[in-house]
Design a protein around this motif. Structure first.
Motif, mmCIF file in Angstrom:
data_model
loop_
_atom_site.group_PDB
_atom_site.id
_atom_site.type_symbol
_atom_site.label_atom_id
_atom_site.label_comp_id
_atom_site.label_asym_id
_atom_site.label_seq_id
_atom_site.Cartn_x
_atom_site.Cartn_y
_atom_site.Cartn_z
ATOM 1 N N PHE C 126 -8.419 -57.356 80.180
ATOM 2 C CA PHE C 126 -7.596 -55.945 80.405
ATOM 3 C C PHE C 126 -6.880 -55.815 82.290
ATOM 4 O O PHE C 126 -5.430 -55.514 82.085
ATOM 5 N N LEU C 146 4.880 -45.296 83.183
ATOM 6 C CA LEU C 146 3.954 -45.154 82.054
ATOM 7 C C LEU C 146 2.012 -45.081 82.302
ATOM 8 O O LEU C 146 1.741 -45.286 83.509
ATOM 9 N N PRO C 147 1.602 -44.580 81.695
ATOM 10 C CA PRO C 147 0.077 -44.644 82.513
ATOM 11 C C PRO C 147 -0.721 -45.747 81.776
ATOM 12 O O PRO C 147 -0.742 -46.352 81.102
ATOM 13 N N VAL C 150 -3.788 -45.971 79.965
ATOM 14 C CA VAL C 150 -3.453 -45.778 78.482
ATOM 15 C C VAL C 150 -3.273 -47.635 77.390
ATOM 16 O O VAL C 150 -3.732 -47.900 76.219
ATOM 17 N N ALA C 151 -1.965 -47.598 78.252
ATOM 18 C CA ALA C 151 -1.052 -48.538 77.571
ATOM 19 C C ALA C 151 -1.544 -49.567 77.351
ATOM 20 O O ALA C 151 -1.829 -50.413 76.210
ATOM 21 N N LYS C 153 -5.206 -50.620 77.106
ATOM 22 C CA LYS C 153 -6.235 -51.085 75.673
ATOM 23 C C LYS C 153 -4.935 -50.260 74.441
ATOM 24 O O LYS C 153 -5.434 -50.512 73.562
ATOM 25 N N MET C 154 -4.350 -49.500 74.310
ATOM 26 C CA MET C 154 -3.189 -49.820 73.352
ATOM 27 C C MET C 154 -2.963 -51.040 72.942
ATOM 28 O O MET C 154 -3.063 -50.691 72.073
ATOM 29 N N PHE C 156 -4.498 -53.666 73.902
ATOM 30 C CA PHE C 156 -5.525 -54.733 73.443
ATOM 31 C C PHE C 156 -5.944 -53.932 71.797
ATOM 32 O O PHE C 156 -6.501 -55.131 71.158
ATOM 33 N N GLY C 157 -6.232 -52.847 71.523
ATOM 34 C CA GLY C 157 -6.420 -52.468 70.358
ATOM 35 C C GLY C 157 -6.025 -53.092 69.590
ATOM 36 O O GLY C 157 -6.231 -53.616 68.067
ATOM 37 N N PHE C 186 5.690 -52.935 70.955
ATOM 38 C CA PHE C 186 4.814 -52.766 71.872
ATOM 39 C C PHE C 186 5.867 -52.069 73.019
ATOM 40 O O PHE C 186 5.972 -51.538 73.336
ATOM 41 N N GLY C 189 8.288 -48.945 73.005
ATOM 42 C CA GLY C 189 7.659 -48.421 73.118
ATOM 43 C C GLY C 189 7.303 -47.936 74.261
ATOM 44 O O GLY C 189 7.115 -46.815 74.996
ATOM 45 N N VAL C 190 6.767 -48.839 75.367
ATOM 46 C CA VAL C 190 6.888 -49.126 76.835
ATOM 47 C C VAL C 190 8.251 -49.073 78.269
ATOM 48 O O VAL C 190 8.040 -48.898 78.812
#
Lengths: 195, 195, 195, 195
Positions: C126, C146-147, C150-151, C153-154, C156-157, C186, C189-190
């Motif tokens: 992580f 950007l958090p 959260v990003a 984990k997103m 990775f998930g 992704f 998104g970021v």
DNA sequence: TATGAATGAGCCTTCATTCAT
DNA sequence: GATGAATGAAGGCTCATTCAT
């Protein structure tokens, strides 16, 4: 305990169930289902599962011995009585194969684990045979030095084994046909010399 | 899976335990304790509790038949062979009462619920008796119209019942003493007329 | 403890066995057989079955993170790094499906029941992702509000779910083909607004 | 088999117990105690321990999907639907952390070892997401070249990972707060260029 | 009286771990 | 160090029996 028919129904159901699966492989609920009642109801008439088997033995053996006594009552000749005992034995087995199966297979377990509860009834059957043999000795038709107890057990064992083979086998023949052979051999074996 | 003595030890322990309590009233842990091993160890040598009983039957019956075959091998006379079979049967029962008890009591359950696993071994014993009777017929000592199968079952049943009575009873007498009586009655029953 | 190769062999065997049956459905003896050694031998190198799983996680995750670090070391551009991370992740899953299966399926159980033993190694992964995202923020390529957690984990998930679907499914397609799509979505998104 | 509330009670108890210890570390008797009933009673409603888990998955996932469908039924805008899906997902996890824990942790084991019994229900959730994305594509809000399956798994994986981290972690923050971030990042990632 | 849901003691079997060889 | 037979604790499941309705 109201319904006087229930114990009888339960016993009859138990005979069919035990014949199918054996005592230890039968559930109380199986007997209940076979009898068309609820499992709990059985406990209104019997205290334990064991008691069903014990009662079953006792009643059926008593019935059996009663029938045998009737059957030979009409005969004067001891040899004829033996003939009738054997014939009736095999007829009963054929007429009630489920009962036969239970008695054949479970009786021994029973004698050992259910406190010999049916001992009296079983031995009554032995007594009938033994008494008849004694009669024959007195009548001079059976050799007087015959060890009656041994001969009694031999006859019972012989009938029992024929029955067991028939029950466990395919029942592919008429058991009654063996009756005559058994009687002939046995009576020859125990007959007095001069006869 | 090494120790080649273990299965034998377990079987012998099982015989004692089953003789005491019957198969269904015996726990695997009882057998283990009797054998002086841990319960889990039994499962290194037998897959299930059932398998112990099946193996027990198979091995012991095979042994038994083997001994019977040896015993009569030396005899020429068929009647003498029958005499020896009966005598050996009773000697064996007396020498191994626990085994006797198990075989007597559990065999029937066994024949029904353990897949007739011992069927072959049991019928081998019947074969020995039947063959001997046939021999006697050919030798003219046994009546030629004898229904051999029926007579075979009669003799087995007679011996079996004597044994059962002795095992279940107090064993208050010598079973061997009955051997001669049984032989005498049976042989007279099947003998050829002129003999 | 002599053979320094043994623990490794055991771990590799455990990966294959756990992948096949899961941790709780695998026996220590299964691992031993797969490793070609005796069950007892395992206990010369690991204290418990749990320890095998914990060690497995720790070592493999550390290896994994090491590879990821190497992979991105050569790249200057944070977006390129993310691209490489995703590509490597999927390549690794495809190259070591058994390991993938174990990590995918057991990791969660593991995190809960094996004392979070692998927590440090997992969180190192992580960290790599998070650090890269921070880099991208500093470089102005990723939006500065950007958090990151959260990003992280997103991403990775997302990778994990793609991998899980591929592992549990028929593996009927090339997982690597999804890498580009994942990266594209992704990163879009970021990304920073002006990019 | 009467009490129609019992299966539900057992399932709810199982959720709490499995959440605490995991499926394999939970005893049937634990579930019984948690449900305030006897262990045997469980077997009046479920055939095996496995069946409890399978039923749990099936029912809860079906419930979940039903709720999601309701939640988005009122929304016209596909992007709004995605927003609601994510928000509901996190609200549900927060409202039922024990259930969340079980589903998060056991589902993967489950998919592999419990015959994919919940496969249909899980994939129904994927379908809802995928259908919504397709809708967005048709509406021109989501880029038309989007690999919908990949994006679906990404969103699910992202939500799932956030949930897992929250469940396994200290739950030291409001999971719902992450919902907006997740939605924002994901929607930006899949949006049509001109939007 | 009849019911059948509920109970919980009991037992077979598994398997991680140990230890004598 | 390596082995694998032996151990025994543990747990899923069954079923005789009870009891509230």
């Amino acid at each position: 305990m109201r319904d006087p028919e229930k114990p009888h129904q339960i016993i009859e159901a138990a005979i069919r169930v035990f014949a199918r699966n054996g005592y230890y492989n039968s559930r109380v609920s199986d007997i209940a289902r076979e009898a068309g009642i609820a499992a709990g109801t059985i406990y209104l008439y019997f205290r334990t599962k064991d008691e069903i088997l014990v009662t079953l033995f006792r009643e059926k053996m008593a019935e059996w011995v009663g029938l045998v006594r009737e059957e030979i009552a009409g005969a004067r000749d001891p040899l004829e009585k033996i003939r009738r005992i054997v014939a009736l034995h095999f007829r009963m087995i054929e007429a009630h194969p489920a009962l036969a199966e239970v008695v054949q297979v479970e009786l021994r377990q029973g004698q050992k684990f259910f406190r010999g509860a049916s001992a009296r009834e079983v031995s009554a059957y032995f007594d009938v045979i033994a008494d008849t043999l004694e009669e024959g000795v007195l009548a001079g038709q059976i050799k007087k030095e015959l060890p009656v107890k041994v001969a009694t057990k031999m006859l019972f064992g012989a009938m029992d084994q024929l029955a067991t083979s028939w029950v466990l086998g395919r029942r592919g023949y008429r058991l009654s046909d063996a009756a005559e052979h058994v009687t002939t051999i046995f009576l020859k074996g125990v007959s007095a010399d001069g006869v």
